[in-house]
Design an enzyme around this catalytic site. Structure first.
Site, PDB file in Angstrom:
ATOM      1  N   ASP A 411      -4.946  91.889   8.314  1.00  0.00           N
ATOM      2  CA  ASP A 411      -6.217  92.612   8.238  1.00  0.00           C
ATOM      3  C   ASP A 411      -7.197  91.907   9.166  1.00  0.00           C
ATOM      4  OD1 ASP A 411      -8.718  93.591   7.541  1.00  0.00           O
ATOM      5  OD2 ASP A 411      -8.273  93.680   5.390  1.00  0.00           O
ATOM      6  N   HIS A 412      -7.535  92.580  10.251  1.00  0.00           N
ATOM      7  CA  HIS A 412      -8.349  91.910  11.268  1.00  0.00           C
ATOM      8  C   HIS A 412      -9.798  91.706  10.807  1.00  0.00           C
ATOM      9  CE1 HIS A 412      -8.924  90.109  14.996  1.00  0.00           C
ATOM     10  NE2 HIS A 412      -8.471  91.020  15.818  1.00  0.00           N
TER      11      HIS A 412
END
Ligand code: CAO
Length: 437
Positions: A411-412
Site C-alpha cells: 500500500d503506497h
C-alpha cells in the site's frame, strides 16, 4: 444596458480551445447559465453568464483559442433585480445605495460583491467577466449546471457533479442536491466511497447469439472474495516490487529433511512464512494497518500470517497465528491440515480472521511473477512464484542455482518504494541462508 463578457481569470493558461458554444444570438439567458466550455491539457472549464439578459452577439466559434480577456459575447442585461445576478456575484443583503450618476445599478451590485477588478470598463458596451467553473479533469461534467458556491461545496466533499441530479430551476444543481447525493453514496451499497455494484455492472449481452453458452452460479466464496478483492484493488494504491531469492541451500536442506524425517512433508511455504516473520520484525510497518481516518498506522506486535488457499469454490485465506513462536515442522503440519479443511469448506470464520500479513504462493503451480492484491486491512502481501534452476555467475563461473521469484504488493499510502525494496532484499538474504532462521 449592453455588456461585453470576456474570458475570466483562468490561471496561467493561454490559448485554450473553445470546445462548446452553449448559447446563441437572441437567446434569453439566466445568470450563471453556461456560455462556453474551454478545454486545456489538464482541465475542462465552463464559463457561466455573470448576469441574466439577452445575447446580442457571440464573438467566438468552436475551435477558437482564447485567453483571459478574450471577448465572448455582448449581451443586453436584464435587471435590475438581484435575481439576474450570478450567485457568486450577489452582494450581501443591505440597503441599496443610490446609484452614482452615470453608473448602472448592475455594476454597482457587482462592485459591492468585490468584483471591481473584474469589471474591465464602464464604457458601453461595458465588459464583464464571470468566475470560471472548472470541471475537474472530467470532460463528462461538461454541461453541469451549478453555481460556483455549489461547485466549491461539491469539490470540498469530493462529489462529482456530473452524477448529481439537479432539482433547481431548469435542472440546476443546488446544495441540497449535493448533500442528498453524498448521503446516498455513503449509505448506499458499496464501500461508501465507490458504489462498487455500479462500478462492477457488466453490460447485458446475449452471448448465445454468437454460440453455445452455459450459465453457472458463482459460489458464495467467490462472490465474497470478488467483493473484497475489488474493494482492495480500487481503494488501495498498489505497487508491486519484484525480486529473486537464491534458495539453493534451503532446497537442499528441505529435501534432506523430507527424505529423513517421518514428520509432515515440508514444502517451501513454511520456510517462507518464517522468513517473512523475521523480515516483519525488522520492518514493522509491513505488519500494520492504516487507522480508520488514515491518520495513524496501527502496528501489530503479533505475527498472524494468512496464506491463500486455492479451493474448488474459490480463494480462501486462513490465518496461522503467532508464526514467530512455531517451528517449521509444526507450521508444515498446520498448513497441510488447514488447507485440506479449506478445500472441503470446513474452516471456521475465526480461522480466517486477524491476519497481519498474507502470502500467496502459486509456486506449486507455476508462473514467473504476478501482482497479488493486498488483503485489506493489511498493507502488504507477498506473492511467491515457482522456483527454477538458473545459471548464475559466481565470479567467472556460471553456477546452477535455485531461484525463487518474489512479488511484494504494498500500500503506497503507508509504504515507500525504498522500504519495499529493502523488504525484498532482506527476505532474499534470509532465504539464501538457512542458518539465518
Ligand atoms: N517453487 C517450486 N516448487 C514449489 C513452490 C515454489 N515456489 N511452492 C511449492 N512448490 C512445490 C512444493 O514444494 C511441492 O513439491 P514437493 O512435494 O516436491 O515438495 C509442490 O510444489 C506442491 O506444493 P503445494 O502447493 O501443494 O504446497 P505449498 O505448501 O507450497 O502450498 C497452498 C500450499 C495451500 C498455499 C497451495 O496449495 C495453494 O493453494 N496455492 C494457491 C494459492 C493461490 O491460489 N494464490 C492465488 C491467490 S490470488 O488469486
Amino acid at each position: 444596458m449592453t455588456e461585453k463578457v470576456v474570458v475570466p481569470d483562468i490561471g496561467d493558461i493561454r490559448d485554450v480551445e473553445v470546445i462548446e458554444i452553449l448559447i446563441q444570438p437572441g437567446e434569453e439567458i439566466d445568470a450563471e447559465q453556461l456560455l462556453i466550455t474551454l478545454e486545456s491539457d489538464k482541465a475542462v472549464m465552463e464559463v457561466p453568464a455573470p448576469f441574466a439578459g439577452t445575447v446580442r452577439k457571440v464573438a467566438l466559434k468552436v475551435g477558437d483559442r482564447v485567453s483571459q480577456g478574450t471577448s465572448i459575447l455582448e449581451m443586453d442585461i436584464r435587471g435590475p433585480d438581484e435575481s439576474s445576478i450570478a450567485d457568486g456575484q450577489k452582494a450581501e443583503a443591505e440597503p441599496e445605495p443610490e446609484p452614482e450618476p452615470g453608473k448602472e445599478p448592475m455594476l454597482e451590485v457587482a462592485r459591492r460583491a468585490g468584483l471591481d477588478p473584474l469589471i474591465k470598463s464602464m464604457d458601453t458596451p461595458a465588459t464583464t467577466v464571470s468566475p470560471v467553473h472548472e470541471v475537474l479533469s472530467s470532460p463528462s461534467g461538461t454541461g453541469v449546471h451549478a453555481g460556483p458556491s455549489v461547485r466549491q461545496f461539491a469539490r470540498e466533499l469530493g462529489a462529482d457533479l456530473s452524477h448529481v441530479r439537479g432539482t433547481g430551476r431548469k435542472g440546476r444543481i443546488v446544495k441540497e442536491d449535493v448533500k442528498r447525493f453524498v448521503k446516498e453514496v455513503l449509505t448506499g451499497p458499496g464501500t461508501g466511497l465507490f458504489d462498487l455494484q455500479a462500478l462492477s455492472l457488466q453490460p447485458e449481452i446475449d452471448f448465445s447469439r454468437f454460440g453455445e453458452i452455459e450459465l453457472r452460479n458463482l459460489s458464495r466464496i467467490r462472490k465474497v472474495s470478488a467483493d473484497r478483492l475489488h474493494r482492495s484493488w480500487l481503494g488501495i494504491p498498489h505497487v508491486t516490487q519484484h525480486g529473486d531469492a537464491d534458495i539453493t541451500a534451503f532446497e537442499a536442506l528441505r529435501k534432506k529433511w523430507n527424505s529423513k524425517s517421518a514428520g509432515p512433508h515440508l514444502t517451501l511455504l513454511p520456510f517462507v512464512m518464517k522468513a517473512v516473520v523475521a523480515v516483519l520484525q525488522r520492518f514493522p510497518d509491513f505488519n500494520a494497518s492504516l487507522g480508520p481516518g488514515g491518520e495513524e498506522l496501527i502496528v501489530k506486535k503479533y505475527y498472524h500470517i494468512g496464506f491463500a488457499v486455492d479451493t474448488p469454490d474459490g480463494l480462501v485465506v486462513p490465518v496461522s497465528r503467532n508464526v514467530d513462536g512455531k517451528k517449521i515442522q509444526e507450521l508444515a503440519g498446520e498448513l497441510a491440515e488447514i488447507s485440506a479443511r479449506a478445500r472441503v469448506k470446513k474452516l471456521r470464520p475465526s480461522e480466517m480472521q486477524g491476519g497481519t500479513f498474507t502470502i500467496s504462493s502459486l509456486g506449486g503451480i507455476g508462473g514467473t511473477a504476478f501482482t497479488p492484491i493486498i488483503n485489506n486491512p493489511e498493507v502488504a502481501i507477498l506473492g511467491v512464484s515457482r522456483a527454477r534452476l538458473q545459471g548464475v555467475y559466481e565470479g567467472d563461473a556460471l553456477c546452477p542455482r535455485m531461484i525463487l521469484p518474489l512479488s511484494l504488493s504494498y500500500d503506497h499510502r503507508v509504504i515507500d518504494g525504498a522500504a519495499a525494496a529493502r523488504f525484498i532484499v532482506f527476505l532474499a538474504d534470509i532465504l539464501a541462508r538457512p542458518e539465518a532462521l
